[in-house]
Design an enzyme around this catalytic site. Structure first.
Site, short mmCIF file in Angstrom:
data_model
loop_
_atom_site.label_atom_id
_atom_site.label_comp_id
_atom_site.label_asym_id
_atom_site.label_seq_id
_atom_site.Cartn_x
_atom_site.Cartn_y
_atom_site.Cartn_z
N LYS A 1 7.24 3.98 -9.36
CA LYS A 1 7.90 4.22 -8.06
C LYS A 1 8.44 5.66 -8.01
CE LYS A 1 12.08 3.15 -8.25
NZ LYS A 1 13.32 3.77 -8.71
N LYS B 1 16.84 14.43 -9.83
CA LYS B 1 16.30 13.30 -10.59
C LYS B 1 14.77 13.34 -10.60
CE LYS B 1 16.18 9.17 -12.55
NZ LYS B 1 16.69 8.73 -13.81
N THR C 1 17.31 5.32 -8.25
CA THR C 1 16.43 6.47 -8.08
C THR C 1 15.56 6.22 -6.86
OG1 THR C 1 16.36 6.76 -10.48
CG2 THR C 1 14.68 7.91 -9.19
#
Ligand code: NAP
Length: 294
Positions: free
Chosen positions: A236, A168, A93
């Site tokens: 993150k 995502k 990701t």
């Protein structure tokens, strides 16, 4: 088709095992070599000495590493082994821009790139039930479908390179909201003196039921926060979402609140725990009796 996997973490290990079951796995590589050697020995695959050697051996290379800089470093490290006709599929990701930079690096060598982040957690990776959201060339997705089928229950082409990562980001904002809702509600239930196994079963069978409650509820109420999905990695992801939101001049409450809570937990040394460690904070609210806490 010979497939290689780079990154033997919580996710990459499960992907490698399922590719092996489908007869597709040729080689694995991991920065910490012991992990790659252990999986290679278990599966009878090659433990490549470096990313370039793995790329040389394989038609398709799946990467699953932590952060944006790690993905770009791995793309560079593969360069010597890449040649026209090969495909790199990054399942980490990362930011849309990192996907585009990766595609540009590889295009120079006539190598195809797909950004194919996943949902389904460590359990989904282990059971071959991942959901792939994919950016890149639609024909390339179809060519690689046997590999996606081996690792997941669905693989959906979303559009051009970067659109997998953009999808995502939607998922990760939703995960933050679910984590906030589940940890807060279960901490309230526990503070109310309820039988939490029964609460999770009853609530999970109704309209509020969800994957996170089912998979992480029983462990969080016992104070166990084994990853799963590391809190530092979700931080993150939410930082990526915040950057995307900045370009829209929007600050989303769930994103901002969750980043703040995760930063507090990371400062207290909980960044490598599962995201359900947010329960630590919620439990504390009831112990502290602070009516104004957010
Ligand atoms: P993890 O268990 O922490 O594993 C990270 C992997 O990346 C390790 O194999 C690590 O190697 C490797 N790595 C890190 N930096 C590297 C570098 N500079 N060069 C080469 N390898 C490097 O993480 P994970 O949970 O598998 O997550 C991997 C990716 O999938 C992340 O982007 C994460 O956000 C995403 N993801 C995770 C989940 C989940 O539920 N866990 C779900 C969906 C997506 P070492 O062994 O040497 O440290």
């Amino acid at each position: 088709m010979k497939v290689g996997v780079i990154g033997m973490g919580a996710m990459g290990t499960g992907m490698a095992r399922n590719l092996h079951k489908a007869g597709l796995l040729a080689a694995v590589w991991n920065r910490t070599p012991e992990k790659a050697r252990a999986i290679a020995d278990e599966l009878g695959a090659v433990a490549a000495v470096d990313p370039a050697s793995l790329a040389r051996e394989c038609d398709a290379i799946i990467t699953c590493v932590s952060r944006d800089e790690d993905v770009l470093a791995v793309m560079d490290a593969m360069a010597g082994g890449l040649s026209a006709g090969k495909t790199v599929v990054d399942t980490s990701t990362v930011a849309v821009d990192t996907a585009k930079q990766s595609a540009a690096k590889l295009a120079a060598a006539n190598v195809e790139f797909l950004d194919a982040p996943v949902s389904g957690g460590k359990e989904g990776a282990q059971s071959g039930q991942l959901v792939f959201m994919i950016g890149g060339d639609a024909d390339t997705v179809e060519r690689l479908r046997p590999a996606f089928d081996a690792m997941g229950k669905s693989a959906t082409h979303m559009g051009e390179v970067g659109s997998g990562q953009a999808t995502k980001a939607v998922n990760q904002i939703m995960v933050a909201g679910i984590n906030q809702g589940v940890t807060e509600a279960l901490a309230f239930g526990q503070a109310s003196g309820l039988d939490m196994d029964k609460v999770i079963e009853v609530v999970g069978g109704g309209a509020a039921g969800n994957w996170f409650l089912q998979m992480r509820g029983p462990t969080m109420v016992k104070g166990t926060f084994e990853p799963g999905f590391k809190l530092g990695l979700h931080h993150k992801d939410l930082t990526i979402c915040r950057h995307m939101l900045d370009t829209m001049n929007v600050a989303l409450p769930i994103v901002e609140m969750t980043l703040k809570h995760y930063e507090r937990l990371m400062a207290a040394g909980h960044g490598d725990e599962d995201i359900s460690a947010l329960y630590r904070d919620k439990r504390q609210l009831f112990r502290g009796g602070n009516k104004k806490s957010l």
